[in-house]
Scaffold this active site. Structure first.
Site, PDB file in Angstrom:
ATOM      1  N   ALA A 124       0.801  -1.228   0.000  1.00 14.43           N
ATOM      2  CA  ALA A 124       0.000   0.000   0.000  1.00 14.43           C
ATOM      3  C   ALA A 124       0.834   1.278   0.000  1.00 14.43           C
ATOM      4  O   ALA A 124       0.282   2.373  -0.002  1.00 14.43           O
ATOM      5  CB  ALA A 124      -0.920   0.000   1.212  1.00 14.43           C
ATOM      6  N   ASN A 190       1.521  -3.382   8.134  1.00 13.43           N
ATOM      7  CA  ASN A 190       2.543  -3.964   7.248  1.00 13.43           C
ATOM      8  C   ASN A 190       3.380  -2.868   6.603  1.00 13.43           C
ATOM      9  O   ASN A 190       4.582  -3.022   6.391  1.00 13.43           O
ATOM     10  CB  ASN A 190       1.875  -4.835   6.184  1.00 13.43           C
ATOM     11  CG  ASN A 190       1.286  -6.085   6.789  1.00 13.43           C
ATOM     12  OD1 ASN A 190       2.006  -7.019   7.100  1.00 13.43           O
ATOM     13  ND2 ASN A 190      -0.012  -6.091   7.010  1.00 13.43           N
ATOM     14  N   HIS A 220      -1.180   7.087   4.138  1.00 11.72           N
ATOM     15  CA  HIS A 220       0.148   6.696   4.633  1.00 11.72           C
ATOM     16  C   HIS A 220       1.094   7.862   4.369  1.00 11.72           C
ATOM     17  O   HIS A 220       1.283   8.259   3.217  1.00 11.72           O
ATOM     18  CB  HIS A 220       0.648   5.450   3.895  1.00 11.72           C
ATOM     19  CG  HIS A 220      -0.287   4.287   4.040  1.00 11.72           C
ATOM     20  ND1 HIS A 220      -0.423   3.591   5.200  1.00 11.72           N
ATOM     21  CD2 HIS A 220      -1.154   3.723   3.170  1.00 11.72           C
ATOM     22  CE1 HIS A 220      -1.326   2.637   5.052  1.00 11.72           C
ATOM     23  NE2 HIS A 220      -1.785   2.696   3.819  1.00 11.72           N
TER      24      HIS A 220
END
Ligand SMILES: NC(=O)C1=CN([C@@H]2O[C@H](COP(=O)(O)OP(=O)(O)OC[C@H]3O[C@@H](n4cnc5c(N)ncnc54)[C@H](O)[C@@H]3O)[C@@H](O)[C@H]2O)C=CC1
Ligand SMILES: O=C([O-])CC(=O)C(=O)O
Length: 267
Positions: A124, A190, A220
């Site tokens: 991601a 992760n 993120h």
């Protein structure tokens, strides 16, 4: 034709299979499902033109060109380690599993014995190429913040920090090392582990996790400083409908990585 075995066939797995369906250079021949979930997985695959065979373990005589893990932390120990021992190259998305002390070394040893490799996929997040290049010159700090809608933190320790149904503003649910984040939030951190392994390591990468009832994206953000200078990036990922914890970019990251193995030019 690249012959692929996929571990796990949930939100990521099904979406990857959909994108690969018309690719003439790679084919997922086997899907490894958790014991007891074979019928459910077969149902998910029923509409596919070339449904992969559903198994609960890789047959002893199977020699796929690649094994790709889209399952969860437990699958690394259960399927990836033995596959590496057998000389099968592996790609994984559950990078947070490597926060378990000693697992990196065991994966390296298994890959060395099998004379093969394991590839940790960006999933991601982006910018892993720049961060790991920056590491060569020396990094001073890497700070990561992961912000997801409140519902993405259901069934996690965040439920002990706040009432996810009731919060009406962005709420910090974790601050600490990437190692601790990956241990506590195996399905949500992760990215924190990937940034750490590319950069300053699991114990020196600072992580903040936020439940944000006002957001519909998985955001993120990270900032890195070192001998190279500095950079920061913010990635606003759309969550998958089938799993709000997971960003759609993770699916594309898997397809890209497989394509880089199957096609003549890799980018
Ligand atoms: N690197 C990254 O950026 C990201 C990594 N992930 C990782 O990917 C994993 C899968 O994500 P989703 O597909 O969204 O989850 P999901 O829960 O929709 O699907 C996972 C599937 O794998 C199966 N599974 C679990 N353990 C297994 C095992 N040991 N052997 C075989 N099958 C097993 C489950 O039964 C389920 O069908 C997450 O748990 C997380 O670790 C997810 C999002 C981003
Ligand atoms: O899919 C995402 O946005 C990231 C994610 O779950 C993780 O880091 O585990």
């Amino acid at each position: 034709m690249l012959n692929i075995t996929m571990i796990g066939c949930g939100a990521i797995g099904v979406a990857v299979l959909e994108l690969l369906e018309n690719d003439t250079q790679m084919r997922v021949e086997h899907v490894i499902a958790s014991a007891g979930s074979e019928a459910l997985v077969q149902q998910r695959l029923a509409a596919f033109k070339y449904p992969p065979q559903v198994l609960t373990a890789l047959p002893a005589d199977a020699r796929p060109d690649l094994l790709v893990e889209c399952a969860g932390h437990m699958a690394i120990e259960e399927h990836v380690l033995p596959a590496l021992e057998r000389g099968i190259a592996c790609l994984i998305v559950s990078v947070g599993a490597l926060s378990q002390v000693g697992l990196v070394e065991r994966l390296e040893a298994a890959a060395a014995r099998g004379n093969t490799r394991i590839e940790l996929l960006p999933g991601a997040i982006g910018g892993i190429d720049a961060l790991s290049a920056a590491k060569v010159g020396g990094l001073d700090s890497v700070d990561y913040t992961g912000r997801k809608p409140a519902k993405a933190w259901k069934n996690t320790p965040a439920e002990q920090v706040c009432d996810l149904e009731k919060i009406d503003q962005a709420t910090v649910i974790f601050q600490g090392s990437a190692r601790e984040a990956a241990r506590l939030y195996p399905k949500n951190a992760n990215v924190a582990a990937t940034l750490s392994l590319a950069g300053l390591g699991l114990d020196r990468t600072r992580v903040t996790l936020i439940a944000d009832p006002l957001s519909e994206e998985n955001v993120h953000h990270f900032e890195a400083r070192g001998a190279f200078g500095g950079f920061e990036m913010s990635l606003r990922g759309k969550p998958l409908q089938a799993n709000p914890k997971t960003s759609a970019l993770t699916v594309y990251s898997v397809v890209r990585a497989l394509g880089n193995h199957a096609h003549a030019i890799s980018i």
